[in-house]
Scaffold this motif. Structure first.
Motif, short mmCIF file in Angstrom:
data_model
loop_
_atom_site.label_atom_id
_atom_site.label_comp_id
_atom_site.label_asym_id
_atom_site.label_seq_id
_atom_site.Cartn_x
_atom_site.Cartn_y
_atom_site.Cartn_z
N SER A 129 0.83 -1.21 0.00
CA SER A 129 0.00 0.00 0.00
C SER A 129 0.87 1.26 0.00
CB SER A 129 -0.92 0.00 1.23
OG SER A 129 -1.76 -1.14 1.22
N ILE A 130 2.00 1.21 0.71
CA ILE A 130 2.90 2.36 0.76
C ILE A 130 3.67 2.52 -0.55
CG2 ILE A 130 4.93 3.33 1.92
CD1 ILE A 130 4.00 1.89 4.47
N LEU A 131 4.24 1.41 -1.04
CA LEU A 131 5.10 1.48 -2.21
C LEU A 131 4.32 1.69 -3.50
CD1 LEU A 131 7.61 -1.33 -1.22
CD2 LEU A 131 8.07 1.13 -1.32
N LEU A 132 3.06 1.25 -3.54
CA LEU A 132 2.26 1.48 -4.75
C LEU A 132 1.98 2.96 -4.96
CD1 LEU A 132 -0.30 -1.47 -4.66
CD2 LEU A 132 1.56 -1.12 -6.27
N ILE A 133 2.00 3.74 -3.89
CA ILE A 133 1.83 5.19 -4.03
C ILE A 133 3.03 5.78 -4.75
CG2 ILE A 133 1.59 7.36 -2.77
CD1 ILE A 133 0.16 5.81 -0.57
N ALA A 134 4.24 5.27 -4.42
CA ALA A 134 5.45 5.79 -5.03
C ALA A 134 5.72 5.18 -6.41
CB ALA A 134 6.65 5.53 -4.11
N ALA A 135 5.48 3.86 -6.53
CA ALA A 135 5.82 3.17 -7.77
C ALA A 135 4.65 3.04 -8.73
CB ALA A 135 6.36 1.77 -7.44
N GLY A 136 3.43 3.32 -8.27
CA GLY A 136 2.27 3.17 -9.13
C GLY A 136 1.74 1.74 -9.11
N GLY A 141 5.60 -2.36 -7.62
CA GLY A 141 5.39 -2.05 -6.21
C GLY A 141 5.23 -3.32 -5.38
N GLY A 142 4.55 -4.33 -5.92
CA GLY A 142 4.40 -5.59 -5.19
C GLY A 142 5.73 -6.30 -5.00
N THR A 143 6.58 -6.25 -6.02
CA THR A 143 7.90 -6.87 -5.90
C THR A 143 8.73 -6.19 -4.81
OG1 THR A 143 7.85 -7.44 -8.24
CG2 THR A 143 10.00 -7.45 -7.16
N LEU A 144 8.69 -4.86 -4.78
CA LEU A 144 9.43 -4.13 -3.74
C LEU A 144 8.86 -4.42 -2.36
CD1 LEU A 144 9.96 -0.64 -5.43
CD2 LEU A 144 11.58 -2.55 -5.25
N ALA A 145 7.55 -4.58 -2.26
CA ALA A 145 6.94 -4.89 -0.97
C ALA A 145 7.40 -6.24 -0.46
CB ALA A 145 5.42 -4.86 -1.10
N LEU A 146 7.43 -7.24 -1.34
CA LEU A 146 7.93 -8.55 -0.95
C LEU A 146 9.39 -8.49 -0.53
CD1 LEU A 146 6.38 -10.81 -3.75
CD2 LEU A 146 5.67 -10.69 -1.37
N ALA A 147 10.18 -7.71 -1.29
CA ALA A 147 11.60 -7.60 -0.97
C ALA A 147 11.83 -6.93 0.37
CB ALA A 147 12.32 -6.83 -2.08
N ALA A 212 0.40 -13.64 -4.58
CA ALA A 212 -0.96 -13.86 -5.07
C ALA A 212 -1.97 -13.00 -4.33
CB ALA A 212 -1.33 -15.34 -4.93
N ILE A 213 -1.64 -12.63 -3.09
CA ILE A 213 -2.56 -11.81 -2.30
C ILE A 213 -2.35 -10.32 -2.56
CG2 ILE A 213 -3.22 -11.21 0.08
CD1 ILE A 213 -2.43 -14.05 0.87
N LEU A 214 -1.11 -9.93 -2.87
CA LEU A 214 -0.81 -8.51 -3.03
C LEU A 214 -1.58 -7.87 -4.17
CD1 LEU A 214 3.05 -8.25 -2.42
CD2 LEU A 214 1.17 -7.70 -0.87
N GLY A 215 -2.00 -8.69 -5.14
CA GLY A 215 -2.79 -8.13 -6.22
C GLY A 215 -4.09 -7.52 -5.77
N VAL A 216 -4.54 -7.87 -4.56
CA VAL A 216 -5.78 -7.29 -4.03
C VAL A 216 -5.67 -5.78 -3.90
CG1 VAL A 216 -7.30 -7.28 -2.01
CG2 VAL A 216 -6.40 -9.43 -2.87
N VAL A 217 -4.46 -5.28 -3.61
CA VAL A 217 -4.28 -3.83 -3.49
C VAL A 217 -3.75 -3.22 -4.78
CG1 VAL A 217 -3.96 -3.89 -1.00
CG2 VAL A 217 -1.97 -4.17 -2.48
N GLY A 218 -3.76 -3.99 -5.88
CA GLY A 218 -3.38 -3.43 -7.17
C GLY A 218 -1.97 -3.73 -7.59
N ALA A 219 -1.36 -4.79 -7.04
CA ALA A 219 0.03 -5.10 -7.36
C ALA A 219 0.17 -6.08 -8.51
CB ALA A 219 0.74 -5.66 -6.12
N GLY A 220 -0.89 -6.34 -9.24
CA GLY A 220 -0.81 -7.18 -10.42
C GLY A 220 -0.89 -8.66 -10.10
N GLY A 221 -0.77 -9.46 -11.16
CA GLY A 221 -0.75 -10.91 -10.99
C GLY A 221 -2.11 -11.52 -10.74
#
Length: 265
Positions: A129-136, A141-147, A212-221
């Motif tokens: 949710s935080i990184l999608l604001i910066a990365a779109g 953004g989902g990859t960075l969140a996992l990392a 697979a869950i992060l896509g719920v907030v718009g992270a793709g996949g």
């Protein structure tokens, strides 16, 4: 029973374990008392009928060529997110593990471990949710969140592995004139590498599910597809996405299990 004067006195009883068990029991009882668990409502006839009706809406899955192809691309995207996020986390975890293991002093150890605690205490969904604001929106953004989250976990585990490694081989190399870096790479790292690889594979399995869950907030996949079709009550399409998730998790679990077996031989 009377104690014989020639026998040693029995050691005092340690009440630590018993105290911890009692505290755990109190915590469990308090948890059940605090939560409004409605077990009777869960097993009523209306609840059972509603659950059956919902599950019937998922059958049969949408197996049209176009939708299966779209789901396959989303599966590849989810797999890539988890793999790249885990790889970035491994690199960051290795970098953090050196100061966190006390190799650069107590101050660096405490500061780095505090940073690792922050990274892993924030769930992946919050990071996303935080990184999608910066990365779109999208998988970046989902990859960075996992990392970010996984770096905190692996950094702590890697640091503990380095601290628990036998110090004698590295000390012997240093005594014979080897540099600190050479002694670390030839003595300490080989001891901990199998354990680090096992930790990495385990976290990769977790990141598959998280991706697979992060896509719920718009992270793709697959997660983004699942949210979209469930929001439109397209249950048959959602069933196809869920099946793809299950197959992906099973595939990664099998690969990880085979790699762990190869490492332990």
């Amino acid at each position: 029973m009377r104690h014989h004067p020639n026998l040693p006195s029995p050691p005092p009883r340690d009440w630590t374990v018993l105290t911890l068990m009692l505290l755990l029991l109190v915590l469990v009882v308090a948890s059940f008392a605090a939560l409004p668990l409605k077990w009777r409502d869960f097993f009523t006839l209306d609840a059972v009928n509603g659950t059956i009706e919902l599950l019937q809406g998922f059958a049969p899955p949408d197996l049209s060529i176009g939708f299966v192809t779209k789901t396959a691309w989303a599966t590849v995207e989810t797999l890539a997110m988890s793999a790249l996020g885990t790889l970035l986390a491994v690199l960051a975890g290795l970098a953090f593990s050196l100061p966190a293991s006390g190799r650069f002093g107590k101050a660096a150890r405490g500061g780095t471990r505090s940073l690792l605690n922050v990274l892993r205490s924030i769930p992946e969904l919050v990071w996303a949710s935080i990184l999608l604001i910066a990365a779109g929106l999208g998988p970046f953004g989902g990859t960075l969140a996992l990392a970010a989250h996984t770096a905190g976990v692996l950094g702590r585990l890697f640091a503990d592995s380095l601290e628990n490694a036998a110090p004698l081989p590295e000390q012997s190399l240093r005594t014979n004139g080897a540099s600190a870096m050479s002694a670390f790479f030839y003595a300490t790292l080989p001891q901990t590498l199998p354990q680090m690889l096992s930790y990495t594979l385990y976290r990769w399995e977790n990141n598959i599910r998280a991706a697979a869950i992060l896509g719920v907030v718009g992270a793709g996949g697959l997660g983004q597809m699942l949210k979209y079709h469930l929001s439109l009550f397209q249950m048959q399409k959602a069933a196809t996405v869920i099946l793809a998730m299950l197959l992906l998790v099973a595939l990664v679990d099998a690969i990880s299990f085979a790699m762990r077996r190869a490492l332990t031989r």
